[in-house]
Design a protein around this motif. Structure first.
Motif, PDB file in Angstrom:
ATOM      1  N   SER A  77       0.854  -1.141   0.104  1.00 59.16           N
ATOM      2  CA  SER A  77      -0.125   0.122  -0.025  1.00 59.16           C
ATOM      3  C   SER A  77       0.846   1.092  -0.102  1.00 59.16           C
ATOM      4  CB  SER A  77      -0.859   0.015   1.299  1.00 59.16           C
ATOM      5  OG  SER A  77      -0.035   0.204   2.464  1.00 59.16           O
ATOM      6  N   GLY A  78       0.243   2.546  -0.268  1.00 64.21           N
ATOM      7  CA  GLY A  78       0.899   3.952  -0.104  1.00 64.21           C
ATOM      8  C   GLY A  78       1.941   3.777  -1.582  1.00 64.21           C
ATOM      9  N   ALA A  79       2.968   4.305  -1.326  1.00 57.58           N
ATOM     10  CA  ALA A  79       3.697   4.537  -2.323  1.00 57.58           C
ATOM     11  C   ALA A  79       4.891   3.590  -2.327  1.00 57.58           C
ATOM     12  CB  ALA A  79       4.288   6.139  -2.649  1.00 57.58           C
ATOM     13  N   VAL A  80       5.122   2.817  -3.401  1.00 54.19           N
ATOM     14  CA  VAL A  80       6.095   1.586  -3.484  1.00 54.19           C
ATOM     15  C   VAL A  80       7.104   2.261  -4.620  1.00 54.19           C
ATOM     16  CG1 VAL A  80       6.703  -0.680  -3.774  1.00 54.19           C
ATOM     17  CG2 VAL A  80       4.709  -0.222  -2.619  1.00 54.19           C
ATOM     18  N   VAL A  81       8.377   2.007  -4.565  1.00 56.62           N
ATOM     19  CA  VAL A  81       9.563   2.508  -5.247  1.00 56.62           C
ATOM     20  C   VAL A  81       9.709   1.332  -6.439  1.00 56.62           C
ATOM     21  CG1 VAL A  81      11.882   3.062  -5.840  1.00 56.62           C
ATOM     22  CG2 VAL A  81      10.751   3.469  -3.700  1.00 56.62           C
ATOM     23  N   ILE A  82       9.566   1.718  -7.535  1.00 58.99           N
ATOM     24  CA  ILE A  82       9.504   0.948  -8.859  1.00 58.99           C
ATOM     25  C   ILE A  82      10.567   1.530  -9.584  1.00 58.99           C
ATOM     26  CG2 ILE A  82       7.174  -0.143  -8.607  1.00 58.99           C
ATOM     27  CD1 ILE A  82       6.469   1.762 -10.944  1.00 58.99           C
ATOM     28  N   SER A  83      10.735   1.135 -10.881  1.00 56.74           N
ATOM     29  CA  SER A  83      11.245   1.876 -12.024  1.00 56.74           C
ATOM     30  C   SER A  83      10.983   1.378 -13.144  1.00 56.74           C
ATOM     31  CB  SER A  83      12.874   1.432 -11.748  1.00 56.74           C
ATOM     32  OG  SER A  83      13.549   2.533 -12.616  1.00 56.74           O
ATOM     33  N   ASP A  84      10.140   2.271 -13.850  1.00 53.97           N
ATOM     34  CA  ASP A  84       9.702   2.083 -15.270  1.00 53.97           C
ATOM     35  C   ASP A  84       9.858   3.290 -15.935  1.00 53.97           C
ATOM     36  OD1 ASP A  84       8.253   1.155 -17.352  1.00 53.97           O
ATOM     37  OD2 ASP A  84       6.424   0.875 -16.618  1.00 53.97           O
ATOM     38  N   PRO A  85      11.285   3.531 -16.480  1.00 55.26           N
ATOM     39  CA  PRO A  85      11.544   4.786 -17.099  1.00 55.26           C
ATOM     40  C   PRO A  85      10.855   5.243 -18.419  1.00 55.26           C
ATOM     41  CG  PRO A  85      13.202   2.864 -17.357  1.00 55.26           C
ATOM     42  CD  PRO A  85      12.539   2.709 -16.456  1.00 55.26           C
ATOM     43  N   ALA A  86      10.228   4.022 -19.222  1.00 48.40           N
ATOM     44  CA  ALA A  86       9.760   4.231 -20.520  1.00 48.40           C
ATOM     45  C   ALA A  86       8.084   5.004 -20.123  1.00 48.40           C
ATOM     46  CB  ALA A  86       9.362   2.989 -21.398  1.00 48.40           C
ATOM     47  N   VAL A  87       7.648   5.144 -18.918  1.00 51.47           N
ATOM     48  CA  VAL A  87       6.314   5.571 -18.569  1.00 51.47           C
ATOM     49  C   VAL A  87       6.703   6.930 -18.323  1.00 51.47           C
ATOM     50  CG1 VAL A  87       4.787   5.870 -16.762  1.00 51.47           C
ATOM     51  CG2 VAL A  87       5.420   3.498 -17.423  1.00 51.47           C
ATOM     52  N   GLY A  88       7.403   7.660 -17.735  1.00 52.83           N
ATOM     53  CA  GLY A  88       7.863   8.933 -17.690  1.00 52.83           C
ATOM     54  C   GLY A  88       8.209   9.573 -19.050  1.00 52.83           C
ATOM     55  N   LEU A  89       9.155   8.921 -19.510  1.00 50.92           N
ATOM     56  CA  LEU A  89       9.588   9.524 -21.026  1.00 50.92           C
ATOM     57  C   LEU A  89       8.601   9.472 -21.976  1.00 50.92           C
ATOM     58  CD1 LEU A  89      13.091   7.485 -21.276  1.00 50.92           C
ATOM     59  CD2 LEU A  89      12.767  10.076 -20.798  1.00 50.92           C
ATOM     60  N   SER A  90       7.592   8.544 -22.070  1.00 54.82           N
ATOM     61  CA  SER A  90       6.535   8.446 -23.010  1.00 54.82           C
ATOM     62  C   SER A  90       5.443   9.504 -22.741  1.00 54.82           C
ATOM     63  CB  SER A  90       6.034   7.091 -23.278  1.00 54.82           C
ATOM     64  OG  SER A  90       5.287   6.729 -22.026  1.00 54.82           O
ATOM     65  N   ALA A  91       5.320   9.737 -21.619  1.00 54.60           N
ATOM     66  CA  ALA A  91       4.237  10.949 -21.048  1.00 54.60           C
ATOM     67  C   ALA A  91       4.592  12.011 -21.496  1.00 54.60           C
ATOM     68  CB  ALA A  91       4.103  10.488 -19.633  1.00 54.60           C
ATOM     69  N   THR A  92       6.010  12.204 -21.263  1.00 53.17           N
ATOM     70  CA  THR A  92       6.450  13.769 -21.636  1.00 53.17           C
ATOM     71  C   THR A  92       6.750  13.804 -23.088  1.00 53.17           C
ATOM     72  OG1 THR A  92       7.836  13.550 -19.525  1.00 53.17           O
ATOM     73  CG2 THR A  92       8.707  15.064 -21.332  1.00 53.17           C
ATOM     74  N   LEU A  93       7.118  13.091 -23.790  1.00 61.98           N
ATOM     75  CA  LEU A  93       7.162  12.869 -25.255  1.00 61.98           C
ATOM     76  C   LEU A  93       5.636  13.317 -25.903  1.00 61.98           C
ATOM     77  CD1 LEU A  93       9.960  10.598 -26.056  1.00 61.98           C
ATOM     78  CD2 LEU A  93       9.921  12.618 -26.539  1.00 61.98           C
ATOM     79  N   ARG A  94       4.758  12.447 -25.310  1.00 63.79           N
ATOM     80  CA  ARG A  94       3.617  12.598 -25.989  1.00 63.79           C
ATOM     81  C   ARG A  94       2.818  14.061 -25.730  1.00 63.79           C
ATOM     82  NH1 ARG A  94       0.199   8.043 -26.392  1.00 63.79           N
ATOM     83  NH2 ARG A  94      -1.818   9.235 -25.710  1.00 63.79           N
ATOM     84  N   LEU A  95       3.069  14.571 -24.596  1.00 67.82           N
ATOM     85  CA  LEU A  95       2.464  16.073 -24.454  1.00 67.82           C
ATOM     86  C   LEU A  95       3.381  17.174 -25.209  1.00 67.82           C
ATOM     87  CD1 LEU A  95       2.480  16.048 -20.430  1.00 67.82           C
ATOM     88  CD2 LEU A  95       0.499  15.932 -22.003  1.00 67.82           C
ATOM     89  N   HIS A  96       4.631  16.848 -25.434  1.00 68.28           N
ATOM     90  CA  HIS A  96       5.328  17.815 -26.339  1.00 68.28           C
ATOM     91  C   HIS A  96       4.993  17.499 -27.793  1.00 68.28           C
ATOM     92  CE1 HIS A  96       7.743  19.568 -23.513  1.00 68.28           C
ATOM     93  NE2 HIS A  96       8.242  18.526 -22.801  1.00 68.28           N
ATOM     94  N   VAL A  97       4.584  16.249 -28.257  1.00 68.85           N
ATOM     95  CA  VAL A  97       4.235  15.843 -29.716  1.00 68.85           C
ATOM     96  C   VAL A  97       2.751  16.686 -29.910  1.00 68.85           C
ATOM     97  CG1 VAL A  97       3.421  14.100 -31.126  1.00 68.85           C
ATOM     98  CG2 VAL A  97       5.545  13.998 -29.875  1.00 68.85           C
ATOM     99  N   ALA A  98       1.932  16.429 -28.602  1.00 70.06           N
ATOM    100  CA  ALA A  98       0.528  17.165 -28.791  1.00 70.06           C
ATOM    101  C   ALA A  98       0.712  18.613 -28.992  1.00 70.06           C
ATOM    102  CB  ALA A  98      -0.267  16.559 -27.765  1.00 70.06           C
ATOM    103  N   SER A  99       1.757  19.451 -28.208  1.00 74.83           N
ATOM    104  CA  SER A  99       1.725  20.844 -28.265  1.00 74.83           C
ATOM    105  C   SER A  99       2.631  21.076 -29.667  1.00 74.83           C
ATOM    106  CB  SER A  99       2.934  21.119 -27.190  1.00 74.83           C
ATOM    107  OG  SER A  99       4.130  20.591 -27.232  1.00 74.83           O
TER     108      SER A  99
END
Length: 244
Positions: A77-99
């Motif tokens: 429960s709560g916030a558990v540390v993971i590491s999924d770098p593609a999630v953050g990178l893709s979300a950022t890229l998607r927004l910049h592509v949209a803009s």
């Protein structure tokens, strides 16, 4: 007299103190993948900030693919540390592509550079057992994509897995994450570019044949041929979808 306010340093936001501390703890090994972050109240008291600011920090970490959040109690429960770098990178890229600050064409070109490099750098003999497993899994993905009448979204999902798995044979985790993020960043644009199911079925037939050719070249250890086929495959689909 020109105002210097625009160029003056901006005060740090409260949530940034939490991000800085977590980064330091990850670097030192105090925090590891799978660890649970302290609760909101504890983090707020430790950093002398509000619980609202702590929640902002957790939301940012979640969006970056650094934590997984869930409600309830217990170790997950709560916030558990993971590491999924593609999630953050893709979300950022998607927004910049949209803009429209990043073009789909540039994303496609970057993907070609990464995938062709990965194909030419793949070394099946460095870890034969893992290479055999990757080739087995990608062969299964090809079989799944060959099913007649497969839903378009399912095809794109299998397609993405196929390319990411093949790129993993290069043994470079950063390239693998970047390549996956590039594909995810334009997935909606790709799926929406083909208007009709009839047009999609014609395209899918060609894609299937191209996938099999790429797979055969990789399995044979022919990196240059695999890179050439990958470039032709990606460029063909991008060009074809733009014409519909």
């Amino acid at each position: 007299m020109k105002s210097t306010a625009r160029n003056s340093p901006q005060p740090a936001r409260a949530y940034e103190t939490v991000l800085t501390t977590i980064e330091a703890d990850l670097r030192s090994g105090k925090l590891k993948i799978g660890d649970q972050l302290p609760g909101e109240r504890s983090l707020a008291e430790t950093h002398g900030i509000s619980r609202a600011s702590v929640r902002d920090a957790i939301r940012i970490l979640d969006a970056m693919g650094m934590v997984r959040t869930s409600t309830g109690s217990g170790p997950n429960s709560g916030a558990v540390v993971i590491s999924d770098p593609a999630v953050g990178l893709s979300a950022t890229l998607r927004l910049h592509v949209a803009s429209r600050q990043l073009s789909v064409a540039d994303i496609v070109e970057s993907r070609i550079l990464l995938e062709t490099w990965a194909a030419e750098s793949a070394d099946l003999d460095s870890d034969p057992e893992r290479s055999a497993e990757v080739l087995r899994r990608t062969a299964e993905l090809l079989e799944a994509m060959d099913v007649p009448g497969l839903d378009r979204e399912e095809f794109h999902d299998l397609d993405s897995q196929f390319h990411v798995l093949l790129s993993s044979l290069a043994g470079n985790a950063v390239i693998e994450a970047m390549m996956e993020s590039l594909r995810l960043s334009i997935s909606d644009y790709v799926s929406e570019s083909v208007a009709s199911d009839a047009a999609w079925q014609k395209i899918a037939k060609v894609l299937r044949a191209q996938h099999h050719g790429i797979h055969q070249a990789v399995a044979a250890g022919n990196g240059p041929a695999a890179a050439r086929l990958l470039r032709e495959h990606i460029e063909w689909f991008y060009t074809e979808s733009r014409q519909l």
